[in-house]
Design a protein around this motif. Structure first.
Motif, PDB file in Angstrom:
ATOM      1  N   LEU A 189      29.648  38.877  40.001  1.00 40.26           N
ATOM      2  CA  LEU A 189      30.278  38.032  41.015  1.00 40.26           C
ATOM      3  C   LEU A 189      31.638  37.543  40.532  1.00 40.26           C
ATOM      4  CD1 LEU A 189      27.571  35.637  42.535  1.00 40.26           C
ATOM      5  CD2 LEU A 189      28.760  37.525  43.657  1.00 40.26           C
ATOM      6  N   ARG A 192      34.526  39.943  40.746  1.00 37.34           N
ATOM      7  CA  ARG A 192      35.069  40.147  42.085  1.00 37.34           C
ATOM      8  C   ARG A 192      35.785  38.906  42.609  1.00 37.34           C
ATOM      9  NH1 ARG A 192      31.701  43.396  40.408  1.00 37.34           N
ATOM     10  NH2 ARG A 192      31.496  45.521  41.193  1.00 37.34           N
ATOM     11  N   LEU A 193      35.352  37.738  42.169  1.00 34.14           N
ATOM     12  CA  LEU A 193      36.024  36.509  42.588  1.00 34.14           C
ATOM     13  C   LEU A 193      37.322  36.275  41.824  1.00 34.14           C
ATOM     14  CD1 LEU A 193      33.050  34.003  43.012  1.00 34.14           C
ATOM     15  CD2 LEU A 193      34.651  34.695  44.789  1.00 34.14           C
ATOM     16  N   MET A 233      30.412  29.181  42.456  1.00 37.59           N
ATOM     17  CA  MET A 233      30.823  30.470  43.005  1.00 37.59           C
ATOM     18  C   MET A 233      30.298  30.667  44.421  1.00 37.59           C
ATOM     19  SD  MET A 233      31.001  33.223  39.880  1.00 37.59           S
ATOM     20  CE  MET A 233      29.353  33.011  39.240  1.00 37.59           C
ATOM     21  N   LEU A 236      32.684  28.972  46.702  1.00 44.38           N
ATOM     22  CA  LEU A 236      33.891  29.784  46.898  1.00 44.38           C
ATOM     23  C   LEU A 236      33.626  30.955  47.840  1.00 44.38           C
ATOM     24  CD1 LEU A 236      35.352  29.964  43.266  1.00 44.38           C
ATOM     25  CD2 LEU A 236      36.346  28.787  45.219  1.00 44.38           C
ATOM     26  N   LEU A 237      32.474  31.599  47.675  1.00 43.06           N
ATOM     27  CA  LEU A 237      32.144  32.752  48.517  1.00 43.06           C
ATOM     28  C   LEU A 237      32.023  32.357  49.982  1.00 43.06           C
ATOM     29  CD1 LEU A 237      29.580  34.461  46.141  1.00 43.06           C
ATOM     30  CD2 LEU A 237      31.637  35.542  47.026  1.00 43.06           C
ATOM     31  N   GLN A 240      35.860  30.970  51.026  1.00 40.25           N
ATOM     32  CA  GLN A 240      36.991  31.888  51.026  1.00 40.25           C
ATOM     33  C   GLN A 240      36.665  33.280  51.556  1.00 40.25           C
ATOM     34  OE1 GLN A 240      39.184  31.980  47.360  1.00 40.25           O
ATOM     35  NE2 GLN A 240      39.062  29.773  47.048  1.00 40.25           N
ATOM     36  N   PHE A 241      35.389  33.683  51.506  1.00 35.31           N
ATOM     37  CA  PHE A 241      35.044  35.049  51.916  1.00 35.31           C
ATOM     38  C   PHE A 241      34.015  35.077  53.046  1.00 35.31           C
ATOM     39  CE2 PHE A 241      36.610  35.320  47.599  1.00 35.31           C
ATOM     40  CZ  PHE A 241      37.499  36.382  47.668  1.00 35.31           C
ATOM     41  N   GLN A 253      28.439  41.451  45.541  1.00 29.65           N
ATOM     42  CA  GLN A 253      28.446  41.640  44.089  1.00 29.65           C
ATOM     43  C   GLN A 253      28.591  43.112  43.694  1.00 29.65           C
ATOM     44  OE1 GLN A 253      25.012  40.946  41.662  1.00 29.65           O
ATOM     45  NE2 GLN A 253      23.602  41.938  43.080  1.00 29.65           N
ATOM     46  N   SER A 308      43.279  33.465  51.265  1.00 30.85           N
ATOM     47  CA  SER A 308      42.207  34.384  50.851  1.00 30.85           C
ATOM     48  C   SER A 308      42.064  35.571  51.801  1.00 30.85           C
ATOM     49  CB  SER A 308      40.875  33.635  50.750  1.00 30.85           C
ATOM     50  OG  SER A 308      40.384  33.287  52.031  1.00 30.85           O
TER      51      SER A 308
END
Length: 644
Positions: A189, A192-193, A233, A236-237, A240-241, A253, A308
């Motif tokens: 993870l 990729r972050l 994380m 954030l996922l 931002q994603f 992942q 992002s």
């Protein structure tokens, strides 16, 4: 059976010869043994599995499971060597994370019955002497097994292949049946972050998030740090994603690590706007070439969230890629606080109905418990005999709604406790009470007192309903104490897995109710003043007056307090003693959902002034004190204050 075999064996040799008959007999005996043993083995395996997973079968399809529903089992093992097959565990820790919180912790040394090399001891600090009298492996793994039996459980580690190899091989070696879990690697993870960062070991990642690690290279210290980095994380996922479901997380992942591509011209044209975005909460608008609004979103940080979308290494779904390709203009509106952004976003989406909000937007849906659920073919008499069910939307149906709860699992746990403890009806059919009515199965198993057959009066049923209402509003009514007694009795009978399940249920109830006992569970009883510092600390706060779960007043306040205006608003909003509205429109319901969910999420880090049974004159002085503290102290968070 043996007598029959001897008779058969005595007659056949004369016909076919001894050697041939011996061979046939051996094959026949093997088949008989297999026929006898296989069902027994299957029954034993089923029994073992049922102990580990009572009513906890996990559906294979978890595509729509929201991340809030997922118990993440963050595991770290210390071992005698690198091989999960040949080496053994010397220490294991499991930290359970759900809905952004650590809800359970387990750690234990383990006797590996295998020598620990000196080099390994120097790294971990675990010596042969320390594990000599440690718990045996089967005992430790049996205590862990109920955690692995939770629905939708995911196994997490910073190098997941290593830890899973040891855990899986140990369960298998000890003949303890567990299902194979989906696996999440925090290292993958992080790759990729943070594609530009070269060091992503646990120590470096913890340092990035400012997380201290106690007892590095010991199972609990490393597992706890991994759990905290996972929580960061996941935030954030989602922010931002737009990763919201378990399937999206597991897919993310494994996304290919692309090299940085050349920025398309359409995105190059947006660079100036992206640079000007403020690092503040607000709402953003993506527009196309013809100035049509494509998408409306909210963000805690407009700068981070909007940028992002346009990173060359961004891991987007197909629909978001389509959206990004069409964006030609970005507009935004700062709001000061996240709650304001949530409310404004909801209002703007309803007004403009952008195309991509319906295609992409996934709202976090919190479950509520509805007391007064109408039966199919609703009749007047049903209103006197309220039912309880789980709803993800608040409806204009005259029922009471309690919540929100952190996950469907939490709501189901409460419904299960209520169904086992109280005597509300479970049937879903309308009825008119009558002596001729035949009580259903729930009456036979003593889960209902059969008001349908006049075996319980309306007044008695209403008293039972009121007890449930009090329980849902946070009163213990002895349930947790009863669970604690049952857990202790199971332990004394050496039924450790049953005790573990009772312990988990007890902790779940305490987590749901008693960590938020200041917060009313009934949305209609959400009478509260919320004070939220804006991003500009020591300068402004935003004040919200909530009455019956609805926003009635909102104001940005600076150091020069507008006390006259606040006094008028307090008198207007809380001055009259009025009952909660019995109905709510669609927009009002959405506002109630947003506010109730926000209060739940920030129950431990917000400034709340609860107005239950409080005169507005009494609250004015307390509000002034809270505002003064919020505007003069950088660290403004404290426990909520309630007026009884």
């Amino acid at each position: 059976m043996l007598r029959m075999l001897r008779m058969l064996y005595g007659k056949v040799p004369s016909l076919l010869g001894n050697n041939f008959c011996n061979t046939i007999l051996i094959i026949f005996l093997i088949l008989i043994i297999l026929i006898i043993r296989v069902p027994i083995t299957q029954d034993l395996n089923s029994y073992e599995l049922n102990i580990a997973t009572p009513t906890m079968d996990t559906p294979a399809d978890f595509h729509d499971i929201h991340l809030s529903e997922v118990p993440f089992l963050v595991v770290d093992v210390e071992t005698t060597g690198p091989s999960g097959k040949d080496n053994r565990i010397t220490e294991i820790a499991c930290i359970v994370v759900r809905d952004g919180e650590i809800i359970e912790e387990f750690s234990s040394l383990v006797n590996p019955h295998q020598h620990i090399p000196t080099m390994v001891s120097q790294i971990t600090g675990i010596s042969n002497g320390m594990v000599y009298s440690a718990p045996e492996t089967p005992d430790v793994m049996r205590r862990l097994r109920p955690l692995f039996a939770q629905p939708y459980a995911v196994f997490v580690a910073h190098n997941v292949a290593f830890d899973w190899s040891f855990v899986w091989n140990t369960f298998t070696r000890e003949n303890l049946a567990v299902r194979e879990l989906p696996r999440l690697c925090t290292y993958k993870l992080a790759k990729r972050l943070f594609p530009k960062r070269t060091k992503l070991n646990l120590g470096a990642l913890a340092g990035y998030f400012d997380i201290s690690i106690a007892n590095r290279h010991r199972a609990h210290g490393d597992a706890f740090a991994t759990a905290q980095t996972l929580i960061r994380m996941l935030d954030l996922l989602q922010e931002q994603f737009n990763v919201q479901t378990l399937d999206e997380l597991l897919t993310f992942q494994n996304k290919r690590l692309d090299n940085f591509k050349k920025i398309p011209k359409s995105i190059q044209a947006l660079q100036e706007q992206l640079r000007l975005l403020p690092d503040e909460p607000g709402v953003y608008f993506f527009r196309d070439l013809h100035d049509n609004i494509l998408y409306i979103g909210k963000a805690k940080s407009l700068k981070n969230r909007v940028n992002s979308y346009f990173l060359p290494s961004a891991q987007h779904t197909g629909k978001i890629k389509d959206l990004v390709r069409q964006v030609r203009d970005i507009q935004w509106q700062t709001t000061g606080t996240e709650l304001s952004a949530l409310l404004l976003e909801s209002k703007e989406i309803k007004t403009h109905k952008p195309q991509y909000n319906t295609l992409i937007k996934k709202y976090r849906r919190y479950p509520f418990l509805r007391l007064g659920a109408p039966a199919h073919g609703f009749s007047t008499s049903d209103a006197d005999f309220k039912r309880l069910d789980i709803r993800f939307e608040i409806e204009d149906d005259g029922a009471e709604y309690f919540g929100p709860f952190g996950s469907r699992g939490s709501a189901e746990a409460v419904v299960d406790i209520i169904n086992r403890t109280f005597f509300l009806r479970k049937c879903n059919e309308p009825f008119t009470p009558s002596d001729d009515f035949t009580p259903c199965f729930y009456y036979q198993i003593k889960r209902c007192h059969a008001p349908c057959a006049l075996l319980q009066s309306r007044e008695e049923y209403e008293r039972e309903t009121d007890t449930v209402r009090k329980f849902l509003s946070g009163e213990r009514i002895g349930i947790v104490a009863a669970l604690k007694t049952a857990m202790q009795e199971s332990s004394e009978r050496l039924e450790f897995e049953e005790a573990a399940l009772l312990r988990n249920r007890m902790k779940e109830l305490e987590r749901i109710f008693f960590r938020q006992r200041q917060i009313s569970s009934s949305i209609n009883d959400n009478n509260v003043i919320i004070v939220i510092p804006t991003e500009e600390y020591d300068k402004k706060v935003e004040v919200f007056f909530i009455r019956h779960g609805r926003l009635k007043f909102q104001r940005l306040v600076g150091k020069k307090l507008p006390m006259k205006e606040l006094e008028r608003a307090l008198r207007d909003v809380y001055g009259e003693s009025m009952s909660a509205p019995s109905h709510a429109g669609k927009e009002e319901i959405d506002e109630i959902r947003i506010i109730a969910s926000w209060i739940y999420q920030h129950r431990n880090d917000g400034l709340f002034l609860y107005m239950q049974n409080t005169a507005w004159e009494q609250a004015l002085e307390s509000l002034a004190d809270i505002l003064y503290k919020a505007l003069t102290t950088p660290q403004v968070y404290k426990e909520a204050e309630e007026f009884a």
